[in-house]
Scaffold this motif. Structure first.
Motif, PDB file in Angstrom:
ATOM      1  N   ALA A  17       0.815  -1.213   0.000  1.00 41.43           N
ATOM      2  CA  ALA A  17       0.000   0.000   0.000  1.00 41.43           C
ATOM      3  C   ALA A  17       0.853   1.269   0.000  1.00 41.43           C
ATOM      4  CB  ALA A  17      -0.924  -0.001   1.217  1.00 41.43           C
ATOM      5  N   LEU A  18       2.045   1.214   0.586  1.00 42.39           N
ATOM      6  CA  LEU A  18       2.905   2.391   0.676  1.00 42.39           C
ATOM      7  C   LEU A  18       3.828   2.445  -0.531  1.00 42.39           C
ATOM      8  CD1 LEU A  18       3.941   4.815   2.372  1.00 42.39           C
ATOM      9  CD2 LEU A  18       5.619   3.258   3.344  1.00 42.39           C
ATOM     10  N   CYS A  19       3.785   3.550  -1.269  1.00 41.17           N
ATOM     11  CA  CYS A  19       4.629   3.647  -2.458  1.00 41.17           C
ATOM     12  C   CYS A  19       5.618   4.804  -2.388  1.00 41.17           C
ATOM     13  CB  CYS A  19       3.762   3.772  -3.714  1.00 41.17           C
ATOM     14  SG  CYS A  19       2.592   5.137  -3.664  1.00 41.17           S
ATOM     15  N   GLN A  20       5.418   5.781  -1.481  1.00 40.80           N
ATOM     16  CA  GLN A  20       6.292   6.945  -1.468  1.00 40.80           C
ATOM     17  C   GLN A  20       6.359   7.544  -0.067  1.00 40.80           C
ATOM     18  OE1 GLN A  20       5.541  11.060  -3.465  1.00 40.80           O
ATOM     19  NE2 GLN A  20       6.290   9.702  -5.076  1.00 40.80           N
ATOM     20  N   LEU A  21       7.545   8.035   0.276  1.00 38.63           N
ATOM     21  CA  LEU A  21       7.747   8.710   1.559  1.00 38.63           C
ATOM     22  C   LEU A  21       8.321  10.102   1.332  1.00 38.63           C
ATOM     23  CD1 LEU A  21       9.341   6.025   3.928  1.00 38.63           C
ATOM     24  CD2 LEU A  21       7.066   7.029   4.119  1.00 38.63           C
ATOM     25  N   ARG A  22       7.960  11.007   2.238  1.00 40.87           N
ATOM     26  CA  ARG A  22       8.540  12.357   2.268  1.00 40.87           C
ATOM     27  C   ARG A  22       9.211  12.513   3.635  1.00 40.87           C
ATOM     28  NH1 ARG A  22       6.156  15.695  -1.671  1.00 40.87           N
ATOM     29  NH2 ARG A  22       6.568  17.569  -0.438  1.00 40.87           N
ATOM     30  N   LEU A  23      10.535  12.455   3.651  1.00 36.22           N
ATOM     31  CA  LEU A  23      11.293  12.513   4.899  1.00 36.22           C
ATOM     32  C   LEU A  23      11.809  13.936   5.134  1.00 36.22           C
ATOM     33  CD1 LEU A  23      13.362   9.231   4.442  1.00 36.22           C
ATOM     34  CD2 LEU A  23      11.329   9.544   5.847  1.00 36.22           C
ATOM     35  N   PRO A  24      11.637  14.492   6.342  1.00 33.78           N
ATOM     36  CA  PRO A  24      12.050  15.867   6.611  1.00 33.78           C
ATOM     37  C   PRO A  24      13.573  16.016   6.702  1.00 33.78           C
ATOM     38  CG  PRO A  24      11.267  14.846   8.612  1.00 33.78           C
ATOM     39  CD  PRO A  24      11.011  13.861   7.515  1.00 33.78           C
ATOM     40  N   HIS A  25      14.111  17.066   6.073  1.00 30.59           N
ATOM     41  CA  HIS A  25      15.543  17.371   6.203  1.00 30.59           C
ATOM     42  C   HIS A  25      15.716  18.722   6.872  1.00 30.59           C
ATOM     43  CE1 HIS A  25      15.807  20.489   3.098  1.00 30.59           C
ATOM     44  NE2 HIS A  25      15.055  19.735   2.306  1.00 30.59           N
ATOM     45  N   SER A  26      16.956  19.089   7.197  1.00 32.06           N
ATOM     46  CA  SER A  26      17.233  20.353   7.890  1.00 32.06           C
ATOM     47  C   SER A  26      18.208  21.232   7.113  1.00 32.06           C
ATOM     48  CB  SER A  26      17.805  20.062   9.291  1.00 32.06           C
ATOM     49  OG  SER A  26      19.002  19.313   9.185  1.00 32.06           O
ATOM     50  N   GLU A  27      18.322  21.005   5.803  1.00 38.42           N
ATOM     51  CA  GLU A  27      19.300  21.759   5.005  1.00 38.42           C
ATOM     52  C   GLU A  27      18.796  23.163   4.665  1.00 38.42           C
ATOM     53  OE1 GLU A  27      22.236  20.510   4.581  1.00 38.42           O
ATOM     54  OE2 GLU A  27      21.613  18.614   5.491  1.00 38.42           O
ATOM     55  N   THR A  28      19.736  24.099   4.563  1.00 37.84           N
ATOM     56  CA  THR A  28      19.409  25.454   4.119  1.00 37.84           C
ATOM     57  C   THR A  28      19.284  25.474   2.595  1.00 37.84           C
ATOM     58  OG1 THR A  28      21.739  26.072   3.915  1.00 37.84           O
ATOM     59  CG2 THR A  28      20.686  26.423   6.068  1.00 37.84           C
ATOM     60  N   GLU A  29      18.715  26.560   2.068  1.00 38.23           N
ATOM     61  CA  GLU A  29      18.561  26.675   0.614  1.00 38.23           C
ATOM     62  C   GLU A  29      19.916  26.654  -0.084  1.00 38.23           C
ATOM     63  OE1 GLU A  29      15.927  29.617  -0.922  1.00 38.23           O
ATOM     64  OE2 GLU A  29      14.601  29.527   0.823  1.00 38.23           O
ATOM     65  N   ASP A  30      20.922  27.294   0.508  1.00 40.73           N
ATOM     66  CA  ASP A  30      22.253  27.305  -0.098  1.00 40.73           C
ATOM     67  C   ASP A  30      22.826  25.892  -0.205  1.00 40.73           C
ATOM     68  OD1 ASP A  30      22.111  30.006  -0.328  1.00 40.73           O
ATOM     69  OD2 ASP A  30      23.422  30.461   1.359  1.00 40.73           O
ATOM     70  N   ALA A  31      22.637  25.086   0.846  1.00 39.81           N
ATOM     71  CA  ALA A  31      23.181  23.728   0.830  1.00 39.81           C
ATOM     72  C   ALA A  31      22.509  22.880  -0.233  1.00 39.81           C
ATOM     73  CB  ALA A  31      23.008  23.088   2.208  1.00 39.81           C
ATOM     74  N   LEU A  32      21.230  23.139  -0.495  1.00 43.76           N
ATOM     75  CA  LEU A  32      20.493  22.340  -1.474  1.00 43.76           C
ATOM     76  C   LEU A  32      20.968  22.590  -2.901  1.00 43.76           C
ATOM     77  CD1 LEU A  32      16.860  22.533  -0.038  1.00 43.76           C
ATOM     78  CD2 LEU A  32      18.491  20.638   0.124  1.00 43.76           C
TER      79      LEU A  32
END
Length: 347
Positions: free
Chosen positions: A40-55
């Motif tokens: 039943a589970l096909c996708q996960l959204r895991l929280p990160h703590s990166e800044t916009e610059d790091a991304l």
């Protein structure tokens, strides 16, 4: 979800040796995910703590998938400002990781400052201050501070990993004296399972409001917030107590809180040495080391001695470091052996 199903998840400790063998580091909690219907589970959204610059660093974040067969790395479908999106082949341990080689130049992350007020009835008010990544679950930290009040604040800030920070207090009462322990500390990446306070703030006289500041190693203020120190449970408990039972607070304060903590330790010194058990003494030494009240050589010295001599040494070492250090020992004893604490407090 591809269809309706029950989904359960919890956080579990990282195996650092497994990550090191893959040349990766944890960038978030490790989740153990289960479902009543795995398909039943096909996708996960895991929280990160990166800044916009790091991304902007391509390929910085990925997701590790740990099973009994070993470790595999899943490339994200998408990395948003707050989450890493990934397809899930099947359920097991999943968590965000990063490539440390891509982080050599910039280690700034989105952080959070969590503050807990320890229960009243002590000689001084004590605040536990945590510097953490903003993807650490607040509920997990609060679980380690049961009995304390989590003070809801505007907690967002940016922190640099491996940089040193310090906490400063500006009470409204200019005569207020406070002690922070330690004076400064290097910020490191931590995702449990234990969440020890980064700083302890001791307010030596009672107050209802202070202003807390966190400064970086260059003296810049990275976080600033007024903090109300009124215990929300106090008023509620008073409502449930008959009027004739509401005696002045001074009459209800335990005897150890009517005298400085170091003086109280001196007054119970003989009985503490005679009564403390070896397991409790061992755990006390661990907590004192974790709180940086004692150093490792002091802990090892106490452990090599007999129970009585070890108890005598640790009590005297801590007592001579003053009231703030003595308070840490008293609070640890209250947690580890409430019966002994009550016995000493009634003597």
């Amino acid at each position: 979800m591809a269809q309706e199903a029950e989904l359960l998840y919890r956080t579990v400790p990282w195996d650092e040796s497994l990550l090191q063998s893959a040349g990766k580091q944890a960038a978030g909690p490790l989740f153990d995910v289960k479902s009543s219907d795995e398909a039943a589970l096909c996708q996960l959204r895991l929280p990160h703590s990166e800044t916009e610059d790091a991304l902007l660093l391509d390929g910085l974040l990925s997701v590790v998938h740990i099973t009994e067969e070993g470790l595999s790395i899943l490339e994200p479908l998408e990395v948003t400002h707050t989450h890493v999106v990934v397809n899930v082949p099947h359920l097991s341990l999943l968590g965000i990781i990063f490539d440390p080689l891509k982080r050599l130049l910039r280690w700034r992350i989105n952080g959070q400052i969590l503050v807990f007020l320890r229960p009243p009835g002590r000689e001084e008010q004590i605040l536990d201050v945590h510097l953490l990544q903003n993807n650490v679950l607040v509920e997990e930290v609060a679980e380690k501070h049961r009995g304390a009040v989590h003070i809801t604040l505007s907690s967002d800030c940016e922190l640099d990993i491996h940089h040193s920070y310090s906490v400063h207090c500006e009470p409204e009462d200019c005569d207020m004296v406070y002690i922070t322990h330690p004076k400064s500390k290097k910020f490191e990446s931590r995702f449990g399972p234990n969440y020890h306070p980064t700083f302890l703030v001791y307010l030596t006289t009672s107050t209802e409001k202070v202003v807390l500041k966190v400064k970086d190693q260059d003296g810049n203020v990275v976080w600033y917030c007024p903090v109300s120190l009124e215990d929300p449970r106090k008023e509620l408990s008073q409502r449930n107590v008959p009027a004739e039972s509401r005696v002045p607070s001074e009459s209800r304060v335990p005897s150890e809180s009517r005298a400085p903590a170091d003086q109280w330790l001196l007054s119970v010194r003989t009985e503490f040495i005679q009564r403390v058990s070896p397991p409790v003494l061992k755990d006390l030494l661990d907590k004192l080391l974790e709180s940086r009240v004692i150093i490792e050589s002091e802990m090892e010295s106490a452990r090599t001695k007999s129970r009585n001599d070890g108890a005598l040494e640790v009590l005297d070492v801590v007592r001579k470091k003053g009231a703030a250090a003595s308070r840490v020992l008293i609070n640890a004893l209250k947690e580890l052996d409430p019966y002994l604490y009550r016995t000493l407090n009634s003597s």
